[in-house]
Structures are given as C-alpha cells and as structure tokens.
Design an enzyme around this catalytic site. Structure first.
Site, PDB file in Angstrom:
ATOM      1  N   GLU A   1     -31.029 -24.335  36.615  1.00 30.18           N
ATOM      2  CA  GLU A   1     -31.261 -24.416  35.167  1.00 30.18           C
ATOM      3  C   GLU A   1     -31.522 -25.871  34.836  1.00 30.18           C
ATOM      4  O   GLU A   1     -30.608 -26.687  34.838  1.00 30.18           O
ATOM      5  CB  GLU A   1     -30.029 -23.899  34.419  1.00 30.18           C
TER       6      GLU A   1
ATOM      7  N   CYS B   1     -30.528 -28.981  26.406  1.00 36.57           N
ATOM      8  CA  CYS B   1     -31.747 -28.640  27.151  1.00 36.57           C
ATOM      9  C   CYS B   1     -32.727 -27.879  26.276  1.00 36.57           C
ATOM     10  O   CYS B   1     -33.935 -27.995  26.420  1.00 36.57           O
ATOM     11  CB  CYS B   1     -31.388 -27.809  28.371  1.00 36.57           C
TER      12      CYS B   1
END
Ligand code: NAD
Length: 468
Positions: free
Chosen positions: A243, A275
């Site tokens: 990720e 993110c």
C-alpha cells in the site's frame, strides 16, 4: 519519561537489542520516550514463535477465527481514548482525525469478522474440491501516519485468514503500538498468534522481508521502500500486498456547489499526511476566480495549531525530516512558477517551536510541475485548471499514482460518467466517505493488492485444489 524495553511474542519479553531510540514530540521537539529496538535475536524469536503457532492456528475453524476477532475488537475498544491520546502526543495527529483513525482501526476487527462469515472458502464439483488456505506467517509493516489503523486492519485480515503474524510497526509509532499491544494482550488469546518487534525499517523491516519463514508481507509506506521490499522479497518468492503513495485528484465539475469546503478537507486531512489526501484540485478554467475566493473564505476554518485542540485542523508534521520535506516542496513550487494563494514557506506565526508548516494552496499550477506530480505528504494543495471534462480526466490520470480520486458535481449521472475512466483504486463522489467492506488501495505506483473486507482476507489466502 516513558521507556519501552520490551517486545511482544505472546508475552512482553525484555528486548535483547540494545539500540535505544528517542521519541520526539512533534509540537515542541522534546524527547518524551525512549524505546529499545529489537535486534536480530528478538526478530528470530518472534518469527519462530509465529511459525510454531501457525501449525495449530493454521488449521483453525471459521468459528474460532470469528471468536478471536470479536475478542480483539472488545479488547481494543476499551482503549479508544488512550490510543487517540497517544496518537495526538506522539504523532501530532489532530484530535478529531486521530479519533476517526483509531475508531476505524478498532472497527476493522468487526468488519473482518463480518467478511469472514460471508466469505466462501470451499467449492466442489465432480471429483474436485477447491479450498482457501492461510498463506502462513505474515509479516506486517506499518507507516506512522495512521499506525493504529494499519496495525489493526492488517492484523484483522491476517487472523481472519488463519495466519499468525509478526508486526514491525513504524518506529515513529512506538507509544501508540504499546497501548495497542497491551490491550490485545488482555484479550488472553492463544500465545504467539501475535508477535510485535519494533525496529528501524532498513533493519527490522528488511529482516522480516528476507526471512524464509515469513510467507507474506503486507506493507504500508512509501513507493521507494515498496520497491526495495519487492526486490528483497524476490529471493524467497514472498507474497506481497503493498500500500504505497498517492497524489489524488479532486475534480470539481462545472455544476459543483462553490464554497463547499470539501476540497480543503480532502487536501488537509490528517494534516496532509494522508496517502489518500486530495492534493490536486482540478477546476474548469472559468471557475478559477470564484473558487479562489471560496478557498480564501474557507481557509480560516483550517488553522494550524495544537493538535489536542478540537478546533485545530492541521497539526505539526511528524518529524524534522517530514518538516524539511514539505518546506522543500513549497520552495520548489514557488521556484517553478506556481503562485501561493495561501500559506507558503516557514512556520505559521507563533508555532516556531514544533514541526508546524503553513497549510498551503498553490494556484496557476501546470500539470508538469513537481507540486502537481510528486507526493508531498503535507498540507499542500495544487490547483490546476482544465478546459473540458475530457481534459479533466486526462489530467487526473496523468500521474504515476492511482490511489483515490474524488468527483464533485450536482448532476450525479454526469459525476458517475466522469468517475468511470479514472484509474484509481477508489473514486468517491461528492463526499469523503468510507466503506470497510469495499476494497481500498491503489492502481499503478500506489501499490499491489487490496485491503478491507473480503479482498483484505483473500490477500492472506492461498488456493488449493484436491482432485480425487
Ligand atoms: P516508509 O516507507 O518510510 O516506512 C514505512 C514502514 O516501512 C516503516 O515501518 C519503516 O520502518 C519500514 N521500512 C523502511 N525501510 C524498510 C525496508 N528497507 N524494508 C522493510 N521495511 C522498511 O513510509 P512512512 O514514511 O512511514 O509513511 C509515509 C508513506 O506511506 C507515504 O508515501 C504514504 O503515501 C504511504 N502510505 C500509503 C498508504 C496506502 O494505503 N496506500 C497509507 C498510508 C501511508
């Protein structure tokens, strides 16, 4: 001052490692804790414990898995306030958002329990049976910007699949991790299912990735480290979920309601250290003046300040390195010709002591500028204009990343039409929202694999066929 001298392999054991790391409070740069890092011997013990526990736990039933998830949920639920306080103190997370992160992490156990109940594990036809088997020992590596969420999410999915785990949390999240592990310990579950070793990434993280007894790595962090992990894991043919970063676009359509603060909420969430932060705002050229005014009107609602104050929207950056990184990107934006609409270089007035930066909005940003291309991981929004909806989609997709995108517009059919060709793992329409059963994470450099719900559990499963 707090000191942590243990790691965890079913019980708290004194670390054999001797390197001590200072934990520095981001609001005032004072040392608030000292943590002893695990060494190779500690890691080997933890991995051996997980490997041995897998022999029995790997054969556990779905009912045993759901029971463990419910007990873990109960255990961490009791510590929500303490976890939130540790996140504010150690990471400088603004209290409201830190609370959401912690709550989402805690809820991950329940979400995994629901997904596990509904997940088909076996299929039969003729003389063939296909079963889903746990992949083995899982190495879980977390980032500092939402450590509790990543820790709980990865742990819940791995447990639901029947894996035992060794977790290497971010070294910048040691206090949060300690609260979490103390809570999980109280769930009084079979020993060695959960093992936690602190340590620097290039040592502790890399050792997990290279160890042949670790079957799977689930990692959240930067693209650069993700690439290293892919290389390091190749030798032992590791299963991987990565990720990684993002540079998420928010497309404002011509019929979007101006003045709504959603674009700023998306850009500045978690102090921009997110993110999924919507750091590229894409506007019809004709709307630029109106949106600039709307942004300036909305900016006072996004003050930087003490993260423990519920009115604060942007807390400090996590570390000196992160502060320097954001400053260098703001400087570069100015050098490359972007115009500062709000914020800019340096500390906000009166906040010189900590790692505070000014929430910043750039306008007149061209799609090829660094500020439009690279992940800054701070509260910096780049406003880019487009001439047509096709161009909006083109700019949105003109990125190495593909984590999340947002489309804002009154006509829902039109918003859906624009959302459809966007190459990212998630597209949200008209609000910042979440669904713990919907897959999450990215296309392209934003990563490999998915987390959350059924997809999250499947990432820790192998498929086996038995033919008679
Ligand atoms: P990072 O990559 O520096 O570190 C992440 C973790 O990896 C830490 O635990 C670190 O100790 C460890 N690590 C470092 N070097 C390693 C190595 N060689 N081998 C194994 N492990 C190693 O990232 P960070 O600074 O902690 O977090 C910020 C980054 O994380 C940003 O790029 C952000 O976009 C990304 N992120 C992605 C998501 C997502 O879901 N896609 C979520 C949050 C953060």
């Amino acid at each position: 001052m707090q000191t942590i001298t243990t790691h965890y392999d079913g019980t708290f054991v004194k670390s054999h490692g001797s390197e001590v790391m200072d934990i520095i409070k981001p609001t005032n740069r004072k040392v608030i804790a000292r943590v002893t890092m695990a060494d190779e011997q500690d890691r080997k013990r933890a991995i051996a414990a997980a490997k041995s526990a897998f022999i029995t736990f790997g054969r556990s039933t779905r009912e045993e898995g759901t029971e463990i998830l419910l007990r873990r949920h109960q255990a961490v639920s009791a510590r929500v306030d303490k976890l939130t306080a540790a996140t504010v103190e150690e990471y400088g997370g603004v209290v409201q958002f830190a609370g959401i992160i912690v709550q989402t992490g805690v809820s991950a156990f329940l979400a995994a329990e629901q997904a596990l109940r509904e997940l088909p594990l076996n299929r039969n036809w003729g003389n063939s049976t296909v079963t889903r088997e746990p992949v083995g020992v899982a190495g879980l590596i977390t980032a500092w910007n939402a450590n509790t969420l990543f820790f709980c999410l990865k742990l819940a999915s791995a447990v639901a699949a029947g894996c035992t785990v060794v977790i290497k949390p971010s070294e910048l999240s040691s206090l949060q991790t300690q609260v979490l592990v103390e809570a999980l310990h109280e769930a009084n579950l079979p020993k060695d299912l959960l093992n936690v070793v602190t340590g620097r990434g290039n040592l502790g993280g890399a050792a997990l990735v290279r160890n042949p007894d670790v079957d799977k790595i689930s990692f959240t962090g930067s693209v650069d480290v993700g690439k290293l992990i892919m290389r390091d894991g190749a030798e032992t043919v590791k299963r991987m979920t990565l990720e990684l970063g993002g540079k998420s676009p928010t497309i404002v359509l011509g019929d979007a309601v101006l003045g709504q603060a959603i674009p700023l909420i998306m850009a500045f969430m978690n102090s921009g250290q997110a993110c999924a932060a919507g750091t590229r705002l894409l506007l019809p050229r004709s709307k630029l003046d109106a949106v600039q005014r709307a942004i300036l009107d909305a900016m006072p609602a996004f003050p930087a300040g003490d993260p423990a104050d519920p009115k604060t929207a942007v807390g400090p950056m996590v570390s000196q390195a992160q502060y320097d990184r954001v400053q260098s990107y703001v400087r570069k934006g100015i050098e490359e010709g972007a115009e500062v609409l709000a914020g800019g270089e340096g500390h906000p007035k009166g906040l010189e002591e900590g790692y505070f930066v000014k929430p910043t909005v750039f306008v007149n940003v061209k799609d090829d500028m660094t500020t439009a291309k690279e992940e800054i991981f701070g509260p910096v929004l780049s406003v880019i204009t487009y001439a047509s909806e096709d161009e909006a989609v083109e700019i949105a997709n003109d990125s190495e990343y593909g984590l999340q995108a947002a489309v804002l517009g009154t006509d829902l059919q039109r918003a859906r039409r624009i959302a459809s060709p966007i190459r990212s793992g998630r597209v949200v329409i008209n609000k910042m929202t979440d669904d713990p059963q919907a897959p999450w994470r990215g296309f392209k450099y934003s990563g490999v694999g998915r987390e959350y719900g059924r997809n999250g559990i499947e990432a820790f499963l192998e498929t086996r066929a038995i033919l008679e």
